[in-house]
Design a protein around this motif. Sequence first.
Motif, short mmCIF file in Angstrom:
data_model
loop_
_atom_site.label_atom_id
_atom_site.label_comp_id
_atom_site.label_asym_id
_atom_site.label_seq_id
_atom_site.Cartn_x
_atom_site.Cartn_y
_atom_site.Cartn_z
N ALA A 112 30.23 34.14 51.44
CA ALA A 112 30.82 33.79 50.14
C ALA A 112 32.32 33.97 50.16
CB ALA A 112 30.20 34.66 49.04
N PHE A 113 32.82 34.91 50.96
CA PHE A 113 34.26 35.18 51.00
C PHE A 113 35.05 34.01 51.57
CE2 PHE A 113 33.62 39.40 49.67
CZ PHE A 113 34.85 39.95 49.37
N GLY A 114 34.42 33.09 52.25
CA GLY A 114 35.14 31.95 52.77
C GLY A 114 35.19 30.77 51.83
N SER A 115 34.62 30.92 50.64
CA SER A 115 34.53 29.79 49.71
C SER A 115 35.50 29.92 48.54
CB SER A 115 33.10 29.67 49.17
OG SER A 115 33.04 28.71 48.14
N PRO A 116 36.54 29.09 48.49
CA PRO A 116 37.45 29.11 47.35
C PRO A 116 36.75 28.69 46.06
CG PRO A 116 37.94 27.25 48.78
CD PRO A 116 36.95 28.10 49.51
N LEU A 117 35.70 27.88 46.16
CA LEU A 117 34.98 27.45 44.97
C LEU A 117 34.23 28.63 44.35
CD1 LEU A 117 34.61 24.85 43.39
CD2 LEU A 117 32.52 24.41 44.71
N VAL A 118 33.61 29.45 45.19
CA VAL A 118 32.93 30.65 44.69
C VAL A 118 33.94 31.61 44.06
CG1 VAL A 118 31.63 32.71 45.36
CG2 VAL A 118 31.01 30.48 46.30
N ALA A 119 35.07 31.80 44.73
CA ALA A 119 36.09 32.72 44.21
C ALA A 119 36.60 32.27 42.85
CB ALA A 119 37.25 32.82 45.20
N SER A 120 36.85 30.98 42.70
CA SER A 120 37.34 30.46 41.42
C SER A 120 36.30 30.63 40.33
CB SER A 120 37.71 28.98 41.56
OG SER A 120 38.73 28.80 42.53
N SER A 121 35.04 30.36 40.65
CA SER A 121 33.97 30.49 39.67
C SER A 121 33.81 31.94 39.23
CB SER A 121 32.64 29.97 40.24
OG SER A 121 32.75 28.61 40.62
N MET A 122 33.88 32.86 40.18
CA MET A 122 33.69 34.27 39.86
C MET A 122 34.87 34.85 39.09
SD MET A 122 30.66 35.07 40.72
CE MET A 122 30.25 33.38 40.25
N LEU A 123 36.06 34.26 39.22
CA LEU A 123 37.18 34.69 38.39
C LEU A 123 36.88 34.47 36.91
CD1 LEU A 123 40.28 33.50 40.46
CD2 LEU A 123 39.80 35.86 39.77
N LEU A 124 36.14 33.42 36.61
CA LEU A 124 35.73 33.17 35.22
C LEU A 124 34.76 34.25 34.76
CD1 LEU A 124 35.21 29.29 35.24
CD2 LEU A 124 37.20 30.60 34.43
N VAL A 125 33.91 34.74 35.66
CA VAL A 125 33.01 35.85 35.32
C VAL A 125 33.81 37.10 34.98
CG1 VAL A 125 31.21 37.38 36.22
CG2 VAL A 125 31.12 34.93 36.71
N THR A 126 34.85 37.37 35.77
CA THR A 126 35.71 38.52 35.47
C THR A 126 36.35 38.38 34.10
OG1 THR A 126 36.21 38.94 37.81
CG2 THR A 126 37.79 39.75 36.21
N ALA A 127 36.82 37.18 33.78
CA ALA A 127 37.42 36.94 32.47
C ALA A 127 36.42 37.22 31.35
CB ALA A 127 37.93 35.50 32.38
N LEU A 128 35.19 36.75 31.52
CA LEU A 128 34.16 36.97 30.49
C LEU A 128 33.85 38.45 30.33
CD1 LEU A 128 31.68 34.03 31.27
CD2 LEU A 128 33.21 34.26 29.29
N LEU A 129 33.81 39.19 31.44
CA LEU A 129 33.55 40.63 31.37
C LEU A 129 34.64 41.34 30.58
CD1 LEU A 129 32.38 41.38 35.04
CD2 LEU A 129 30.97 41.45 32.98
N LEU A 130 35.89 41.02 30.86
CA LEU A 130 37.00 41.67 30.17
C LEU A 130 37.00 41.35 28.67
CD1 LEU A 130 39.86 41.18 32.79
CD2 LEU A 130 38.59 43.28 32.31
N LEU A 131 36.75 40.09 28.33
CA LEU A 131 36.72 39.71 26.92
C LEU A 131 35.56 40.39 26.20
CD1 LEU A 131 37.52 35.89 27.23
CD2 LEU A 131 39.04 37.69 26.37
N ALA A 132 34.41 40.46 26.86
CA ALA A 132 33.24 41.13 26.25
C ALA A 132 33.53 42.61 26.06
CB ALA A 132 32.01 40.93 27.13
#
Length: 334
Positions: A112-132
């Motif tokens: 997963a660490f080699g995938s920029p698409l996974v990294a970008s998608s998971m950054l949105l998860v981080t954003a949702l966690l912080l907002l929640a």
Amino acid sequence: MFPAWLEALILGVVQGLTEFIPVSSSGHLTLVPYLAGWEPSSLAFDVVLHLGTMFAVLLFFRGELMAIIKGILRLDRSAQGQIYRRVGLLIVPASVPIALVGLLFKDQVEEAFGSPLVASSMLLVTALLLLAMEGVRSRRVEAARETVAAGAVRSTAAAEAPAWEGDWRGGGASGESGSGARGESDVVLPLGVDDADPLGTTLADLTLKQVMIAGALQCLAVLPGVSRSGATITAGVFAGLTREAATRFSFLLVIPALVGATLLSLGDLGEAGSETAVELLVGIVAAFVSGYLAIRFLVALVSRERLTGFAYYCVAAAMVGFIGYAMIGPAGTV
């Protein structure tokens, strides 16, 4: 084309800043070289960067770590020693989930660490966690205000009652707002008291349930783009801790994970990489200095500001990653 030492400096600063600020170091270390068109760094260089951030957190929290050691060894039987003995013992079960996930899913995580698409998608998860997390804290703060307002009305109605001359704080309390532990007048180190969030608990009242929630959510951080500090701070606030207490426990909880991961990876230091000794030195120093400053900044920030700004940053970084992926394609195709 950047000189190699400058690439090492940039990656060291990125690692140090984003390891502790809740925007995901793994996501940035995936996206930055990908978008810049740099060759992937060697495992030895990655280990060196993690060494730098590990030394930074050990230095910043040296007081807490000494208090934990003295408490566990029964060298300090004061209130502070008792509190940090409990904190230290609770870190052990809280670290089990991330250790199991790291050992059982090591290959999948590395892929997963080699995938920029996974990294970008998971950054949105981080954003949702912080907002929640901020939403939960805001509701708790509002509930505290309503409770105080109701108490003020009752106090006004009883204003003519004879005043009690006893100790309003109760036996052994320190009078520190938001803390329920007895005998805390001896406590020197911060416990995460937040006057704006009196219903939130501090490190003095840490429970097994709270630390296991933080430990479980920390497992998300094995994915590039999910911030370890963001996940554990969110978990702590969800579990009832003040934001500052959750932040302090988050950094203490990351120490076993960083130390364990670094020790397991020490064998990779012998692998031949393209980096020179100078580049490795630049990387570790940059990661150490920027990591120390990032911890200091975040610990000071959480006592007075919301973390929603980091959530919006994660969304923006994710959008940059998605756009870059649309233009460049999968990693390694250029």
